[in-house]
Design a protein around this motif. Structure first.
Motif, mmCIF file in Angstrom:
data_model
loop_
_atom_site.group_PDB
_atom_site.id
_atom_site.type_symbol
_atom_site.label_atom_id
_atom_site.label_comp_id
_atom_site.label_asym_id
_atom_site.label_seq_id
_atom_site.Cartn_x
_atom_site.Cartn_y
_atom_site.Cartn_z
ATOM 1 N N ALA A 122 32.243 112.072 1.112
ATOM 2 C CA ALA A 122 31.387 111.770 1.655
ATOM 3 C C ALA A 122 30.102 111.365 0.857
ATOM 4 O O ALA A 122 28.867 110.590 1.198
ATOM 5 N N PHE A 123 29.920 110.879 -0.549
ATOM 6 C CA PHE A 123 28.875 111.039 -1.716
ATOM 7 C C PHE A 123 29.204 110.029 -2.022
ATOM 8 O O PHE A 123 30.850 109.269 -3.270
ATOM 9 N N PRO A 124 28.880 109.386 -3.018
ATOM 10 C CA PRO A 124 29.214 108.089 -3.746
ATOM 11 C C PRO A 124 29.567 108.479 -5.276
ATOM 12 O O PRO A 124 29.025 109.030 -5.176
ATOM 13 N N PRO A 125 30.493 107.955 -6.021
ATOM 14 C CA PRO A 125 30.893 108.416 -7.270
ATOM 15 C C PRO A 125 29.581 107.868 -8.038
ATOM 16 O O PRO A 125 29.296 106.714 -8.320
ATOM 17 N N VAL A 126 30.662 108.325 -9.484
ATOM 18 C CA VAL A 126 29.700 108.407 -10.798
ATOM 19 C C VAL A 126 30.906 107.935 -11.259
ATOM 20 O O VAL A 126 31.531 108.557 -11.529
ATOM 21 N N VAL A 127 30.254 107.101 -12.376
ATOM 22 C CA VAL A 127 31.356 106.830 -13.455
ATOM 23 C C VAL A 127 30.569 107.151 -14.670
ATOM 24 O O VAL A 127 29.971 106.614 -14.995
ATOM 25 N N ALA A 128 31.349 107.194 -15.670
ATOM 26 C CA ALA A 128 31.061 107.295 -16.987
ATOM 27 C C ALA A 128 32.166 107.911 -18.203
ATOM 28 O O ALA A 128 33.000 108.300 -17.885
ATOM 29 N N GLN B 187 32.889 119.697 0.057
ATOM 30 C CA GLN B 187 33.518 121.719 -0.149
ATOM 31 C C GLN B 187 32.812 122.212 -1.292
ATOM 32 O O GLN B 187 33.260 123.134 -2.028
ATOM 33 N N GLY B 188 32.297 121.312 -1.950
ATOM 34 C CA GLY B 188 32.315 121.495 -3.625
ATOM 35 C C GLY B 188 33.410 121.237 -4.674
ATOM 36 O O GLY B 188 32.914 121.649 -5.727
ATOM 37 N N THR B 189 34.400 120.120 -4.090
ATOM 38 C CA THR B 189 35.299 120.373 -5.181
ATOM 39 C C THR B 189 34.895 118.969 -5.766
ATOM 40 O O THR B 189 35.751 117.848 -5.253
ATOM 41 N N THR B 190 35.296 118.770 -6.732
ATOM 42 C CA THR B 190 34.838 117.687 -8.133
ATOM 43 C C THR B 190 36.502 117.381 -8.795
ATOM 44 O O THR B 190 37.210 118.232 -9.417
ATOM 45 N N TYR B 191 36.331 115.821 -8.776
ATOM 46 C CA TYR B 191 37.511 114.998 -8.896
ATOM 47 C C TYR B 191 37.377 114.397 -10.017
ATOM 48 O O TYR B 191 36.205 113.633 -10.065
ATOM 49 N N ALA B 192 38.200 114.233 -10.995
ATOM 50 C CA ALA B 192 37.926 113.392 -11.880
ATOM 51 C C ALA B 192 39.765 112.220 -12.165
ATOM 52 O O ALA B 192 40.499 112.593 -12.178
ATOM 53 N N PHE B 193 39.111 111.170 -12.079
ATOM 54 C CA PHE B 193 39.894 110.076 -11.801
ATOM 55 C C PHE B 193 40.207 109.111 -13.883
ATOM 56 O O PHE B 193 38.941 108.663 -13.987
ATOM 57 N N ASP B 194 40.876 108.650 -14.172
ATOM 58 C CA ASP B 194 41.003 107.617 -15.248
ATOM 59 C C ASP B 194 40.798 106.213 -14.710
ATOM 60 O O ASP B 194 40.664 105.680 -13.532
ATOM 61 N N ALA B 195 39.582 105.807 -14.616
ATOM 62 C CA ALA B 195 38.937 104.601 -14.722
ATOM 63 C C ALA B 195 39.431 103.248 -14.849
ATOM 64 O O ALA B 195 39.529 102.587 -13.430
ATOM 65 N N ALA B 196 40.554 103.156 -15.636
ATOM 66 C CA ALA B 196 41.532 101.670 -15.888
ATOM 67 C C ALA B 196 42.335 102.154 -14.706
ATOM 68 O O ALA B 196 43.395 100.931 -13.995
#
Length: 901
Positions: free
Chosen positions: A751-757, A767-776
């Motif tokens: 429900a919150f804007p993603p962050v790209v870096a 619920q406080g879970t952070t997910y990381a994805f390959d941007a490409a």
């Protein structure tokens, strides 16, 4: 309640004259004393002196309206936080014995006729216990049923007093508080029911216990105000007396309140009417009569602890005022009804009289962190000389006021020399009020009183830590017409305060008042010099809370407060460039672009010149959410009506011309459009992402990112738009065409804007879970769950130096390895995460719910600073030019040096 034995022990009566003139105030008219004299000098009551004191941290139960302390001649009972009850010797305070902790804390304790009554609530039921006061041995225990208090003050047929009243003849409970109001009586020594009764309908009433009866104050539909007494064993009426109410609203019940002592004396309040009655309901005096003291009367026990009554011609004037600062132990003359008393070294709003016995008065104080029950003894001696009080208007000069604005004139308060209003020359100026709150007999007493008052301010108020110094505390007061600034100052034996609707006036004038007080009462003592601005930064006192993120542009920081004023301040020093009232209460936001400050609030959008604050244009448009300004255009969402689930995206040019509007079909979030130059991107509340032409608002493309009821948030990085939805979708889209490059799903509601870096997309769920994805490619890299719960939790992240900083609902800031998601460091955040984290120049800034702005070294995790703002941080940290800026609920905009420049 006072111990009935006092009447037979010859207590001396205190009387007092209440005038705003300080000399007369301190010449309290005291009770008639024994004729004994020492060397021909009459001995009179001169002060209440503390004899013993014990911790008493438990607070009153709002449901029962009961205290955690009880006083009788056989023992003093004090409830503990652990659920036990300590029994102390009334004269020495020595611990006699203690009841062990029960299954739940004691919600109230009472003592009468050698019996200790304790109320508890555990496992969903409320229990009343009877114990032998001398030994603690259990006498009885019963489950009681008390209906929830749903009655309003003005409701026809309602009870608003304590739910349990204990006397030597029995226990009375208010089982039901709305029509039909139902009472039940219990035997004090066995707990068995002795009587039940239903009160007549259509009356509002309250009650209080004396030693042997229950006194009721009632106001009925026929506008009759009545004082009556019940037998606590049979619930039969013993007597009833009408009171001469001035309530003028037919059929409406005024707020009712009653205080009693053991011997049956009562202080009854009905709206603006105050009545002082003796045993049997005999009317002794009304409010104005009670405060006009003449000769001392005969002996009388104490009635209550609180502020000294104010003199005045109006009914009830000042009987519950907040001036002067210390509490007084108040009695009523049984012949004339005049009031009087002597002070104790505690603020009036932090004490209550628990009872009196054996020549001692027992006072419960609720000083934050130091709640206590203290026994005071009345000390006799030769009459003391009157204490000289300063004229409040002489403590400042017109030259002092000119430091804020020229043309102020002094006007004494209506009650004498203790207050002074400094009146501005124009109607749009702010009145500045100076009050002498107390002149104590000694510096030690003044210091104790000041310490107690400021402890309460720190706990319940919002302080200004940037000006705090020994004997000097500035804070914010919330009033119906907005925030007010206030400063309390201690100088020798004098405590004074300064208040104004202009917090800037309080910031400027308070140090001058302190200097004048020190020069008069502590000659040679100087106030400590403030730390250099390069070390402490600066703060600016706005006149309302700052809830929208400050904007820094061109060496100027622009801050909009919730009262509708925009302030342009030098970003390095905080010096005011200009201020402009551009909106109304509850500002919706502001943005700065191309030399224009855009402000939204009170149903209008206003454009101000960024250099001068001059208004360029104004349009009647109610913004819903934030403002986005870029490329000579202003974009905002608006709703009609304000509570509508649908919204339209409206765009203005720099001159205020409305260019276009776009209204999607379906519910819309209050989300800012993402402006990227070639396209305007907007999420929604119905699963769709929209891309619009900036110049015309024409739809370029749309993408279904979630289900019909899903909220969509997004961010753009280069030529790619990353969108997430509360349905768990994560998508990468071509910004020009809207074509999907990849899609993924997560189990949580994002429900919150993603962050790209650094080639990685980070998303977080509620619920406080952070997910990381390959941007490409969208390949899932890792996920991290911070276990815990925090109401209104919001996820965000900041990435720097190979670490991902994010705060979890477990009230912890985590530094995660950007490659693996492993925890590298963590920082507890007190009551929980508030805003941030924000990373810049090797530092990470985050705020917690206790109002602390934390700054950490991004590499080592070392805490560089933990700055207490004194309020709640309402904005995100904004980093620019070697400072981190944050707005607070106390009205301050803070600029703290980051140390990176």
């Amino acid at each position: 309640m006072l111990d009935r034995g006092e009447a037979g022990e010859g207590r001396e009566v205190l009387t007092a004259r209440r005038r705003r003139s300080m000399a007369i105030l301190c010449a309290v008219v005291l009770a008639a004393c024994p004729a004994a004299a020492v060397t021909g000098v009459p001995r009179v009551p001169v002060e209440w002196r503390a004899v013993w004191s014990v911790p008493a941290e438990t607070e009153s139960d709002p449901f029962l309206q009961a205290q955690g302390q009880a006083v009788s001649g056989q023992g003093v009972a004090v409830a503990t936080r652990e659920g036990g009850v300590r029994i102390h010797d009334p004269r020495t305070g020595a611990l006699r014995h203690a009841l062990p902790a029960g299954p739940a804390p004691a919600g109230g304790v009472w003592a009468a006729a050698g019996v200790l009554v304790v109320a508890r609530q555990a496992a969903g039921e409320r229990v009343l216990e009877g114990h032998d006061l001398a030994t603690g041995a259990p006498l009885w225990r019963r489950t009681i049923t008390l209906a929830d208090p749903e009655a309003r003050t003005d409701e026809v047929g309602s009870y608003h007093g304590p739910r349990i009243m204990v006397t030597a003849r029995g226990v009375v409970m208010a089982e039901r508080v709305t029509d039909p109001v139902r009472l039940q009586a219990l035997d004090l020594r066995t707990g068995t029911v002795t009587a039940e009764a239903t009160r007549p309908g259509g009356c509002a009433l309250t009650g209080a216990a004396t030693a042997r009866s229950v006194t009721l104050l009632s106001h009925c539909a026929d506008d009759e105000l009545r004082l009556s007494s019940l037998d606590p064993r049979t619930l039969r009426q013993e007597w009833a007396r009408p009171l001469p109410s001035t309530n003028s609203v037919k059929g409406a019940h005024p707020p009712l309140r009653i205080r009693t002592n053991a011997d049956g004396y009562a202080h009854a309040t009905a709206g603006g009417d105050d009545f002082f009655c003796g045993p049997g309901g005999r009317l002794l005096s009304t409010g104005p009569q009670a405060v006009q003291v003449t000769d001392p009367g005969p002996r009388s026990p104490l009635l209550y602890a609180g502020p000294i009554p104010a003199a005045g011609g109006q009914v009830g004037a000042g009987l519950d005022g907040s001036w002067p600062l210390p509490a007084h132990l108040i009695s009523v003359d049984p012949r004339t009804g005049r009031l009087g008393g002597l002070p104790i070294d505690l603020p009036a709003d932090l004490v209550s009289l628990a009872g009196a016995s054996g020549g001692l008065a027992f006072v419960h104080s609720t000083v934050p962190g130091d709640g206590r029950l203290t026994a005071y003894r009345l000390v006799y001696g030769p009459a003391r000389p009157k204490t000289a009080w300063p004229d409040a208007c002489a403590l400042l000069t017109g030259r002092d006021l000119a430091a804020f604005a020229a043309g102020y004139r002094a006007a004494r308060g209506p009650d004498g020399t203790a207050t002074c209003d400094w009146i501005p020359p124009g109607d749009d100026g702010a009145v500045i009020t100076l009050s002498v709150d107390w002149v104590a007999p000694s510096e030690a007493q003044a210091h104790r009183l000041y310490t107690a008052k400021t402890a309460a301010v720190r706990r319940t108020g919002e302080i200004d830590p940037t000006t705090e110094a020994p004997g000097f505390l500035t804070y914010t007061v919330h009033r119906p017409n907005g925030l007010h600034g206030a400063t309390t100052i201690l100088a020798g034996r004098v405590i004074a305060s300064l208040t104004s609707s202009s917090r800037q006036a309080v910031r400027i004038i308070s140090p001058l008042l302190r200097d004048n007080l020190l020069a008069r009462y502590r000659p040679g003592v100087r106030a400590p010099a403030p730390a250099p601005a390069s070390e402490r930064g600066w703060s600016f006192p706005a006149d309302a809370a700052i809830r929208t993120d400050p904007v820094v542009a061109g060496g100027v920081v622009y801050a909009a407060d919730s009262g509708g004023t925009v302030s342009a301040l030098d970003a390095a020093t905080g010096a005011v460039r200009w201020r402009s009232r551009a909106g109304g209460a509850d500002m919706d936001g502001h943005a700065v672009s191309d030399g224009i400050v855009y402000v939204a609030g009170a149903g209008r959008v206003v454009a101000l010149d960024a250099a001068t604050g001059r208004r360029r244009w104004s349009r009647r448009t109610a913004a819903s959410g934030g403002l986005v300004a870029a490329n000579g255009r202003l974009h905002l969402w608006t709703r009609r009506p304000a509570w509508s689930a649908t919204a339209a995206l409206v765009t203005f040019d720099a001159g205020g011309e409305r260019l276009w509007s776009f209204q999607p079909r379906g519910p819309m979030l209050n989300t800012d459009p993402v402006v990227t130059g070639d396209v305007v991107l907007a999420g929604s509340g119905h699963g769709v992402l929209y891309a619009l032409a900036p110049a015309t608002g024409a739809e370029r493309w749309r993408f279904l990112a979630g289900g019909k009821g899903d909220r969509v948030q997004l961010v753009r990085s280069g030529a790619t738009v990353y969108a997430v939805s509360t349905g768990g979708g994560v998508h990468a889209l071509d910004a020009r065409s809207g074509a999907a490059r990849w899609s993924a799903r997560v189990p949580g509601a994002v429900a919150f804007p993603p962050v790209v870096a650094g080639g990685t997309v980070y998303a977080g769920d509620d619920q406080g879970t952070t997910y990381a994805f390959d941007a490409a490619t969208g390949e899932p890299l890792w996920d991290f769950r911070a276990e815990g719960y925090q109401p209104l939790y919001t996820w965000t992240a900041a990435v720097t130096g190979g670490l991902v900083f994010t705060a979890g609902p477990d009230r912890t800031l985590y530094a995660l390895d950007a490659a693996t998601g492993g925890v590298r460091r963590r920082l507890p955040l007190g009551e929980g995460h508030r805003s941030g984290p924000v990373a810049a120049h090797g530092l990470v800034h985050v705020t917690d719910r206790e109002g602390v702005l934390h700054t950490l070294d991004a590499v080592t995790g070392a805490v560089r600073s933990a700055f207490r703002t004194g309020g709640t941080v309402e904005t995100r940290p904004v980093v620019a030019g070697g400072f981190v800026y944050a707005g607070s609920s106390n009205g301050n905009l803070y600029a703290r040096p980051t140390g990176d420049h």
